[in-house]
Design an enzyme around this catalytic site. Structure first.
Site, mmCIF file in Angstrom:
data_model
loop_
_atom_site.group_PDB
_atom_site.id
_atom_site.type_symbol
_atom_site.label_atom_id
_atom_site.label_comp_id
_atom_site.label_asym_id
_atom_site.label_seq_id
_atom_site.Cartn_x
_atom_site.Cartn_y
_atom_site.Cartn_z
ATOM 1 N N LYS A 76 0.863 -1.184 0.000
ATOM 2 C CA LYS A 76 0.000 0.000 0.000
ATOM 3 C C LYS A 76 0.897 1.230 0.000
ATOM 4 O O LYS A 76 1.931 1.249 0.689
ATOM 5 C CB LYS A 76 -0.897 -0.022 1.241
ATOM 6 C CG LYS A 76 -1.923 1.101 1.305
ATOM 7 C CD LYS A 76 -2.826 0.951 2.525
ATOM 8 C CE LYS A 76 -3.904 2.021 2.600
ATOM 9 N NZ LYS A 76 -4.784 1.865 3.775
ATOM 10 N N SER A 151 -9.766 1.939 2.743
ATOM 11 C CA SER A 151 -8.867 2.686 1.900
ATOM 12 C C SER A 151 -7.824 1.828 1.184
ATOM 13 O O SER A 151 -7.209 2.287 0.241
ATOM 14 C CB SER A 151 -8.125 3.743 2.732
ATOM 15 O OG SER A 151 -7.311 3.112 3.715
ATOM 16 N N SER A 175 -10.102 -0.491 6.929
ATOM 17 C CA SER A 175 -9.504 -0.386 5.589
ATOM 18 C C SER A 175 -8.760 -1.603 5.067
ATOM 19 O O SER A 175 -8.363 -1.616 3.911
ATOM 20 C CB SER A 175 -8.558 0.807 5.533
ATOM 21 O OG SER A 175 -9.307 1.973 5.350
HETATM 22 N N1 GLN Z 1 -13.328 4.190 6.082
HETATM 23 C C1 GLN Z 1 -12.780 4.656 7.308
HETATM 24 C C2 GLN Z 1 -12.358 6.095 7.147
HETATM 25 O O1 GLN Z 1 -12.671 6.648 6.170
HETATM 26 C C3 GLN Z 1 -11.613 3.813 7.712
HETATM 27 C C4 GLN Z 1 -10.402 4.068 6.909
HETATM 28 C C5 GLN Z 1 -9.240 3.256 7.341
HETATM 29 O O2 GLN Z 1 -9.390 2.230 8.000
HETATM 30 N N2 GLN Z 1 -8.074 3.744 6.997
HETATM 31 O O3 GLN Z 1 -11.751 6.681 7.984
#
Ligand code: GLN
Length: 481
Positions: A76, A151, A175
């Site tokens: 990532k 994400s 995410s």
């Molecule tokens: N979807 C959640 C957010 O927008 C979690 C994102 C994540 O786990 N990085 O913050």
């Protein structure tokens, strides 16, 4: 050699069925020919990958290689990689080349694992659909009109599409697990502190945790063996022995107590997703598991609590991007204030700005007690719910996400509806416990994820529970057309 798991690739390399250069080249070729459809990579490291593969082949020739030596994976683009661009999905870091490797990246390099490239992601890991990336959205390999989740959507999509056998991800509120669910792969968020956060660009430091995104639980165990461990460079990493996560994969599940929280099966859950999850529970019952109805009464507070805590931490963490030291700098600043304002105004996208503003507001003198302090108190109640639950059961199960992948653009103008994508995952981060998502069926042709939640440092148990399911089912073997 394509479509093989990490374990199979590692075995093939040891048996000299193919070389690391061949495996790496084959994946690079597939990325080149197919990633135009998915946009799952921000940077492909062709030259570096082939050089690493050559070095791995030299080690393999000596027959004393680490287990994953020569196997290629993707990272990532939140992990710093020495000499290779690390963007975090943001214009702010479009020109950033890290002078060092994140500990996770370093661990894989030392194990001889090849880096194919850096995967696309929501900007600064804020999102559930991968639509907030400066580099454009990622498309779901099961249906390119749908989002891959976020994400870590680039990591999930590249594994689902067979462009990489596995990838790293990070999970602050879901995410790893939510994109794994939406793309039909296996994803594990370890216990907070299990994997070093050093060199992983911080979003919400008390929640962020890195983990593997793979085709199956066995591969997740192999990756976690390399990722986990104490790191003196991360003061929140835990000094605790790392077990061999592959050792207990085949343990018998008879007598396993599975808690089903009533809050995970209520309003808002898509009917076919629920059906797939219930069918998965039946598979476990056939393996001898016992089902226990439980309640996590404060889990309904997890989304609002998260959207105070995470923005508060991000507003502090992202203050380092000021146009002075590194990252985007505006043209011809008039003075220091203009430099700050325009560099940040131009460098950050709208979701990141929204979070910074919410966080700065929640932390401001007049509102700290009402929002931040209150959220911290509720966070304890949420963690206590799990503590209570784990006095009754061994693992908790439910859906990973309330529905399968939604259409691109469908939720991008409705942040609240987007935030609710993580309704079943966020409490796990707030408590700091491990959680996993594994493929458990389909709804309207799109993959459904089963979430498995464990107590602190029970990753080996989660992997065992996931692996046994994958011996009984073939959902994890299905591939998009
Ligand atoms: N979807 C959640 C957010 O927008 C979690 C994102 C994540 O786990 N990085 O913050």
């Amino acid at each position: 050699m394509m479509d093989k798991t990490l374990a199979e690739l590692a075995q093939g390399l040891k048996n000299k069925e193919f070389s690391s250069v061949e495996v790496t080249q084959a994946h690079l070729d597939r990325i080149k020919s197919n990633d135009g459809n998915y946009n799952s990579f921000i940077t492909v490291c062709e030259a570096e990958a082939l050089a690493q593969a050559q070095a791995a082949d030299a080690v393999l020739a000596k027959r004393e290689a680490p287990v994953l030596c020569g196997v290629p994976i993707a990272h990532k683009d939140i992990f710093c990689t020495e000499g290779v661009k690390t963007t975090c999905g943001s214009k702010m870091l479009d020109n950033f080349i890290s002078p060092y490797d994140a500990t996770v990246v370093k661990n894989f390099k030392q194990a001889g694992v090849v880096t194919l490239g850096k995967t696309n992601m929501d900007e600064f890991a804020m999102g559930s659909s991968n639509e907030t990336s400066f580099y454009g959205g990622v498309k779901n390999p099961w249906d390119v009109k749908k989002v891959p989740g976020g994400s870590s959507g680039g990591s999930a999509a590249c594994v689902a599409a067979g462009l990489a056998p596995a990838a790293t991800g990070t999970d602050t509120g879901g995410s790893i697990r939510q994109p794994a669910a939406l793309c039909g792969i296996t994803g594990l968020k370890p216990t907070y502190g299990r994997v070093s956060r050093y060199g992983m660009i911080a979003f919400a430091s008390s929640l962020d945790q890195a983990g593997p995104m793979t085709r199956n639980a066995e591969d997740a165990a192999l990756m976690l063996n390399t990722m986990a461990g104490f790191d003196p460079k991360d003061s929140t990493s835990v000094d605790r022995e790392v077990p061999d996560y592959t050792a207990d994969l085949n343990n018998d599940l008879s007598g396993l107590k599975i808690g089903l929280p009533k809050e995970f099966f209520g309003e808002g859950l898509d009917a076919q997703t629920e059906k797939a999850v219930q069918d998965a529970i039946v598979v476990y019952e056939k393996m001898g598991a016992k089902i226990v109805d439980i309640s996590l009464p404060n889990s309904k507070l997890s989304v609002p609590v998260y959207y105070v805590v995470a923005p508060a931490e991000c507003s502090s963490n992202l203050s380092r991007f000021d146009g002075v030291r590194y990252g985007h700098r505006c043209e011809n600043p008039q003075d220091l204030e203009d430099l700050y304002k325009r560099s940040r105004g131009e460098g950050f996208g709208s979701e990141v700005k929204r979070r910074i503003m919410i966080g700065a507001y929640a932390l401001s003198a007049g509102y700290y007690d009402a929002y931040y302090l209150k959220a911290q108190k509720l966070r304890h109640l949420i963690a206590d719910d799990f503590k209570h639950a784990f006095s009754q059961v061994d693992v908790i199960m439910g859906p990973t996400a309330p529905s399968t992948a939604f259409g691109i653009g469908e939720k991008s103008n409705d942040p609240i509806s987007m935030y609710l994508s993580d309704i079943y995952t966020i409490a796990v981060n707030l408590a700091g416990i491990p959680g996993m998502s594994i493929p458990a069926g389909f709804s309207n042709g799109m993959p459904v994820g089963l979430q498995i939640i464990g107590n602190y440092f029970e990753e080996a148990r989660l992997l065992n529970v996931a692996h046994r399911f994958q011996q009984e089912t073939d959902w994890h073997m299905r591939r998009p057309q």
